[in-house]
Scaffold this motif. Structure first.
Motif, mmCIF file in Angstrom:
data_model
loop_
_atom_site.group_PDB
_atom_site.id
_atom_site.type_symbol
_atom_site.label_atom_id
_atom_site.label_comp_id
_atom_site.label_asym_id
_atom_site.label_seq_id
_atom_site.Cartn_x
_atom_site.Cartn_y
_atom_site.Cartn_z
ATOM 1 N N MET A 1 11.604 11.622 10.181
ATOM 2 C CA MET A 1 11.062 11.327 11.287
ATOM 3 C C MET A 1 9.640 11.250 11.254
ATOM 4 N N ALA A 2 8.928 11.778 10.301
ATOM 5 C CA ALA A 2 7.474 11.807 9.975
ATOM 6 C C ALA A 2 7.081 10.255 9.552
ATOM 7 N N PHE A 3 8.409 9.569 8.774
ATOM 8 C CA PHE A 3 8.147 8.310 7.925
ATOM 9 C C PHE A 3 8.112 7.370 9.327
ATOM 10 N N GLU A 4 8.988 7.496 10.396
ATOM 11 C CA GLU A 4 9.068 6.532 11.578
ATOM 12 C C GLU A 4 7.922 6.853 12.294
ATOM 13 N N THR A 5 7.212 7.848 12.555
ATOM 14 C CA THR A 5 6.001 7.965 13.185
ATOM 15 C C THR A 5 5.144 7.296 12.636
ATOM 16 N N GLU A 6 4.735 7.403 11.318
ATOM 17 C CA GLU A 6 3.935 6.614 10.488
ATOM 18 C C GLU A 6 3.914 5.109 10.583
ATOM 19 N N ILE A 7 5.428 4.667 10.465
ATOM 20 C CA ILE A 7 5.512 3.339 10.635
ATOM 21 C C ILE A 7 4.963 2.750 12.113
ATOM 22 N N GLU A 8 5.558 3.582 13.118
ATOM 23 C CA GLU A 8 5.038 3.263 14.456
ATOM 24 C C GLU A 8 3.400 3.354 14.419
ATOM 25 N N THR A 9 2.869 4.003 14.053
ATOM 26 C CA THR A 9 1.306 4.156 13.991
ATOM 27 C C THR A 9 0.795 2.988 13.273
ATOM 28 N N LYS A 10 1.241 2.344 12.141
ATOM 29 C CA LYS A 10 0.957 1.458 11.574
ATOM 30 C C LYS A 10 1.138 0.070 12.393
ATOM 31 N N ARG A 11 2.011 0.127 12.862
ATOM 32 C CA ARG A 11 2.512 -1.021 13.873
ATOM 33 C C ARG A 11 1.601 -1.203 15.150
ATOM 34 N N ARG A 12 1.045 0.055 15.538
ATOM 35 C CA ARG A 12 0.219 -0.068 16.602
ATOM 36 C C ARG A 12 -1.075 -0.509 16.026
ATOM 37 N N GLU A 13 -1.507 -0.019 14.905
ATOM 38 C CA GLU A 13 -2.779 -0.355 14.124
ATOM 39 C C GLU A 13 -2.901 -2.251 14.116
ATOM 40 N N LEU A 14 -1.525 -2.517 13.515
ATOM 41 C CA LEU A 14 -1.433 -3.836 13.084
ATOM 42 C C LEU A 14 -1.642 -4.712 14.329
ATOM 43 N N ASN A 15 -0.972 -4.336 15.523
ATOM 44 C CA ASN A 15 -1.146 -4.986 16.792
ATOM 45 C C ASN A 15 -2.572 -4.971 17.226
ATOM 46 N N TYR A 16 -3.246 -3.882 17.157
ATOM 47 C CA TYR A 16 -4.497 -3.702 17.447
ATOM 48 C C TYR A 16 -5.366 -4.643 16.767
ATOM 49 N N LEU A 17 -5.301 -4.736 15.265
ATOM 50 C CA LEU A 17 -5.955 -5.761 14.695
ATOM 51 C C LEU A 17 -5.781 -7.187 14.717
ATOM 52 N N LYS A 18 -4.522 -7.462 15.284
ATOM 53 C CA LYS A 18 -4.243 -8.631 15.639
ATOM 54 C C LYS A 18 -5.085 -8.909 16.909
ATOM 55 N N HIS A 19 -5.117 -8.194 18.036
ATOM 56 C CA HIS A 19 -5.964 -8.497 19.129
ATOM 57 C C HIS A 19 -7.196 -8.467 18.838
ATOM 58 N N VAL A 20 -7.755 -7.545 18.011
ATOM 59 C CA VAL A 20 -9.216 -7.651 17.617
ATOM 60 C C VAL A 20 -9.420 -9.276 16.857
ATOM 61 N N SER A 21 -8.718 -9.638 15.940
ATOM 62 C CA SER A 21 -8.744 -10.787 15.248
ATOM 63 C C SER A 21 -8.533 -12.066 16.275
ATOM 64 N N ALA A 22 -7.753 -11.877 17.341
ATOM 65 C CA ALA A 22 -7.857 -13.129 18.372
ATOM 66 C C ALA A 22 -9.050 -13.002 19.337
ATOM 67 N N LEU A 23 -9.480 -11.731 19.630
ATOM 68 C CA LEU A 23 -10.903 -12.058 20.248
ATOM 69 C C LEU A 23 -12.081 -12.301 19.658
ATOM 70 N N THR A 24 -12.046 -12.131 18.145
ATOM 71 C CA THR A 24 -12.917 -12.450 17.347
ATOM 72 C C THR A 24 -12.921 -14.214 17.310
ATOM 73 N N GLN A 25 -11.811 -14.600 17.334
ATOM 74 C CA GLN A 25 -11.577 -16.185 16.915
ATOM 75 C C GLN A 25 -11.941 -16.851 18.407
#
Length: 132
Positions: A1-25
């Protein structure tokens, strides 16, 4: 379960970074467009500066042209006083150059000189350097 929470956190962070990258472009594209517009404004400012630098001579030329027409009165336009002056000049020139033949350019110039001058301008533009 801790592993799934960490994966979910990393996915949210990846989506956030993609959003920041799009805004930067988007920001980069807007800044590039702004740069082009500023360069165009600079070019236009240089053109305006050149026109304004010539404006004084344009006004002076207009003033001199309108002043030169002041030598004719309204009666002169009716009687064609300029034509008699030109004929007198042409007769003197013909006496001085009796042997010379006239070219077509001379004939055209003579015909143009016999046309009435343009009427005086209705608006006077005061040039700052004129002394009255």
């Amino acid at each position: 379960m801790a592993f799934e929470t960490e994966i979910e956190t990393k996915r949210r962070e990846l989506n956030y970074l993609k959003h920041v990258s799009a805004l930067t472009q988007k920001l980069k594209a807007q800044l590039d467009e702004l740069s082009v517009q500023v360069a165009q404004m600079n070019s236009n400012a240089v053109t305006v500066k050149d026109v304004m630098a010539n404006w004084d001579s344009v006004l002076r030329s207009i003033s001199q042209a309108s002043i030169s027409l002041l030598q004719y009165t309204e009666n002169d336009y009716e009687t064609g006083k300029w034509a008699s002056k030109e004929e007198h000049r042409n007769q003197q020139g013909a006496e001085d150059e009796s042997a010379a033949s006239e070219s077509s350019e001379d004939n055209q110039q003579r015909q143009q000189d016999q046309l009435p001058p343009l009427p005086e301008t209705l608006v006077r533009v005061k040039v700052a350097d004129d002394v009255e």
